[in-house]
Every structure is written in C-alpha cells, then in structure tokens.
Motif scaffolding. Sequence first.
Motif, mmCIF file in Angstrom:
data_model
loop_
_atom_site.group_PDB
_atom_site.id
_atom_site.type_symbol
_atom_site.label_atom_id
_atom_site.label_comp_id
_atom_site.label_asym_id
_atom_site.label_seq_id
_atom_site.Cartn_x
_atom_site.Cartn_y
_atom_site.Cartn_z
ATOM 1 N N ARG A 1 24.929 -9.909 22.577
ATOM 2 C CA ARG A 1 25.222 -10.757 21.435
ATOM 3 C C ARG A 1 24.047 -10.802 20.455
ATOM 4 O O ARG A 1 22.908 -10.555 20.816
ATOM 5 C CB ARG A 1 25.520 -12.187 21.912
ATOM 6 N N ALA A 2 24.365 -11.144 19.212
ATOM 7 C CA ALA A 2 23.334 -11.346 18.189
ATOM 8 C C ALA A 2 23.917 -12.283 17.149
ATOM 9 O O ALA A 2 24.650 -11.856 16.261
ATOM 10 C CB ALA A 2 22.916 -10.039 17.546
ATOM 11 N N GLY A 3 23.652 -13.569 17.262
ATOM 12 C CA GLY A 3 24.248 -14.534 16.359
ATOM 13 C C GLY A 3 25.756 -14.555 16.553
ATOM 14 O O GLY A 3 26.259 -14.599 17.676
ATOM 15 N N PRO B 1 20.397 -20.403 23.373
ATOM 16 C CA PRO B 1 21.170 -21.476 24.023
ATOM 17 C C PRO B 1 22.569 -21.676 23.466
ATOM 18 O O PRO B 1 23.520 -21.919 24.227
ATOM 19 C CB PRO B 1 20.295 -22.713 23.795
ATOM 20 N N HIS B 2 22.749 -21.549 22.156
ATOM 21 C CA HIS B 2 24.053 -21.865 21.571
ATOM 22 C C HIS B 2 25.148 -20.908 22.021
ATOM 23 O O HIS B 2 26.335 -21.251 21.991
ATOM 24 C CB HIS B 2 23.955 -21.856 20.037
ATOM 25 N N LEU B 3 24.760 -19.698 22.458
ATOM 26 C CA LEU B 3 25.765 -18.717 22.861
ATOM 27 C C LEU B 3 26.556 -19.161 24.088
ATOM 28 O O LEU B 3 27.696 -18.725 24.284
ATOM 29 C CB LEU B 3 25.098 -17.369 23.142
ATOM 30 N N PHE B 4 25.986 -20.030 24.909
ATOM 31 C CA PHE B 4 26.647 -20.450 26.153
ATOM 32 C C PHE B 4 27.601 -21.618 25.946
ATOM 33 O O PHE B 4 28.382 -21.935 26.847
ATOM 34 C CB PHE B 4 25.587 -20.796 27.206
ATOM 35 N N GLY B 5 27.538 -22.232 24.776
ATOM 36 C CA GLY B 5 28.469 -23.309 24.473
ATOM 37 C C GLY B 5 28.484 -24.386 25.542
ATOM 38 O O GLY B 5 27.430 -24.800 26.041
ATOM 39 N N PRO B 6 29.683 -24.840 25.945
ATOM 40 C CA PRO B 6 29.772 -25.917 26.936
ATOM 41 C C PRO B 6 29.335 -25.499 28.336
ATOM 42 O O PRO B 6 29.208 -26.348 29.220
ATOM 43 C CB PRO B 6 31.259 -26.288 26.910
ATOM 44 N N ARG B 7 29.082 -24.205 28.545
ATOM 45 C CA ARG B 7 28.660 -23.728 29.870
ATOM 46 C C ARG B 7 27.143 -23.613 29.989
ATOM 47 O O ARG B 7 26.636 -23.073 30.971
ATOM 48 C CB ARG B 7 29.300 -22.369 30.173
ATOM 49 N N ARG C 1 25.212 -11.402 31.472
ATOM 50 C CA ARG C 1 26.464 -10.665 31.265
ATOM 51 C C ARG C 1 27.646 -11.406 31.884
ATOM 52 O O ARG C 1 28.750 -11.400 31.333
ATOM 53 C CB ARG C 1 26.353 -9.260 31.856
ATOM 54 N N ARG C 2 27.423 -12.036 33.044
ATOM 55 C CA ARG C 2 28.500 -12.791 33.676
ATOM 56 C C ARG C 2 29.019 -13.890 32.765
ATOM 57 O O ARG C 2 30.214 -14.177 32.721
ATOM 58 C CB ARG C 2 28.006 -13.422 34.986
ATOM 59 N N TYR C 3 28.122 -14.510 32.031
ATOM 60 C CA TYR C 3 28.501 -15.624 31.171
ATOM 61 C C TYR C 3 28.939 -15.187 29.781
ATOM 62 O O TYR C 3 29.838 -15.798 29.188
ATOM 63 C CB TYR C 3 27.334 -16.610 31.042
ATOM 64 N N ALA D 1 12.324 -20.305 29.571
ATOM 65 C CA ALA D 1 12.023 -20.336 28.144
ATOM 66 C C ALA D 1 12.120 -18.945 27.533
ATOM 67 O O ALA D 1 12.600 -18.783 26.399
ATOM 68 C CB ALA D 1 10.635 -20.930 27.910
ATOM 69 N N TRP D 2 11.672 -17.924 28.252
ATOM 70 C CA TRP D 2 11.802 -16.555 27.750
ATOM 71 C C TRP D 2 13.267 -16.200 27.527
ATOM 72 O O TRP D 2 13.632 -15.613 26.498
ATOM 73 C CB TRP D 2 11.160 -15.562 28.718
ATOM 74 N N VAL D 3 14.121 -16.544 28.481
ATOM 75 C CA VAL D 3 15.552 -16.235 28.340
ATOM 76 C C VAL D 3 16.117 -16.882 27.082
ATOM 77 O O VAL D 3 16.805 -16.242 26.283
ATOM 78 C CB VAL D 3 16.326 -16.687 29.587
ATOM 79 N N TYR D 4 15.814 -18.155 26.870
ATOM 80 C CA TYR D 4 16.370 -18.873 25.727
ATOM 81 C C TYR D 4 15.699 -18.506 24.404
ATOM 82 O O TYR D 4 16.211 -18.838 23.331
ATOM 83 C CB TYR D 4 16.262 -20.380 25.953
#
Length: 291
Positions: free
Chosen positions: A189-191, A245-251, A181-183, A235-238
């Motif tokens: 999110r969903a796509g 992974p793509h949701l975090f972008g450059p972070r 949630r912080r990030y 791995a579970w998180v991603y």
Amino acid sequence: MPARPRREEPEVPEGWEWDGSLFEGSAPYYERGRLPYAAGLPEALRHALLLDGSGRLLDVGCGPGTVILPLAPMFSEAVGIDPDEGMLAEARRRGEGAGVGNVRWVRARAEELPAGLGAFRVAVFAQSFHWMDQERVADTVHRMLTPGGVFVHISDVKEPLPSAGLPYPVPPTSGIRGLVRRYLGSVRRAGLGVLVRGTPGGEAVVLARAGFAGPERLRVPADTVLERTVDDVVAWVYSRSDSAPHLFGPRLAEFDSDLRRLLQEASDGGRFSERVPDTEVFVWRRSATAD
C-alpha cells in the motif's frame, strides 16, 4: 549467521499519484522507529560543501527534521518543506527542544516549489526524491539554487548487514512483512493507492538533464550497533508508508497485539540488535554559469 537485507521504503511505481494519507499517523513513530543516519553526516557535509554559516538550506521532504536540524546551524537560514502537517509538527517540536531557531517550516509538496521561498545554496533530499515528480522538481530546484549551489541526495547504503556477533537477535522482518500482508493483502500500500511495479531507474539521467553536474559520492561510516526494544520495532513498522497506522482501520488494535506477540516470540526478553548502515551522499552541482 547470514547477512540480513536492509529494510527500506517500497519503490514508487510510474503513474502512482501522491495523496495526503501517505504517512498519515506515522509522524510520532518516525524518529524512534527509523535507524539514524551515520553520526558523522553533518561534519562530512560541512567539509565536502565548505559550509561556513552563510547561505540558505532547503530540505525537501524534511519529515520530522531528521537532517535539517543538525545542518541548520551551518547556514544563515534553513527552510524545511513537507506536505504532512504531522511531520512538520514533530519537526517544530524537536527544533524547539534542540534550540535551533533559524529554521522556517512550510507545508507544501515539492511540486509546488518555488513557492516564493527564494534562492538557496544547498537543497537536500533525504530519501524523499523518489516520492516526487522527479523531472519537474529537479528543474525547479536547479533554478532555485544560487550559482555553484548543490543538490544533495542522502540515503542509507543499500548493502546486506552482517548479523553475526550481535548481542540480541535482529528484528524478524520477514515475519513482520508476512503479518502486514495478512492484514492488508499481498499488494503493498501507499496512501490511498498501491505499489504494484518498481520505479524505473534514471535519477542520474533526470538530474543531468536538469543541468546538474556530477555526482560526487560520499560514504559516511556508521559502525554502530543499537539495542532495540519491542516498542522501537513497532515504531519502525508504523513509520512506513506501506504499514502506516491508518491503513489498518478498525483492526489496528488487533494488528498491534499480533505484532507485539510476534516480536516477543522472536526474542526472549524483547530485545533486538540492529547495525546502523553507512550513509551514502550524492552531491550534484549547479554550474556556476547556469542561467
């Protein structure tokens, strides 16, 4: 220690629209991150469905082949469909490694069925039906099944699992959710979209309306405790749609570092324990006389 809640995918809101980024980048993490179904699931389905090596199997939303690969030898042919090319690539790789040669992989959404795929004895949905236009898919699959064919819904049993007596701590799921949630913000999110409301109930109504009878419920016991590493929990998180992974972008690198720090602080030595939940199966049968 209190029982811990089961970790599961977010529910899908009414009006949410699928897009191709839903599980973008998640495929390499899926098999390692997700807890397995009960080891006895294939044999339980063989017995319940009288599988004898004949007929065809359709796995809708097959992901990396988790369910279809152990079931394929019980059929003359199996077809796995998924809209994510990364998931299909993992499924092909795993199938080749396991020597399973009677599976055809098709990139398609469930809403594109029948897609010229022919008729099937069994259609399996392993925690995938909630992502689909359920009425449309149920109606189409009903027409694709041979007389007496079955629609099989597979999921984890959604019950709290006791954490007492485990050799290591359970993963800090509430802390992980807070970090995500912080990030990514407070809305899941969903796509390219977000998950704001829970999905209305009524899968049973949808399937009955489509012409299926049932369901028959099977519960396959797991009775297994797994040792999990920091890499397994990462791995579970991603592997999840709401923290792909793509949701975090450059972070992403920054998030990954914070996630690993959180997990190391939660367990001296970076080891966790997880109870594998029982597997729940609902079998819906197509009438032998249905058109």
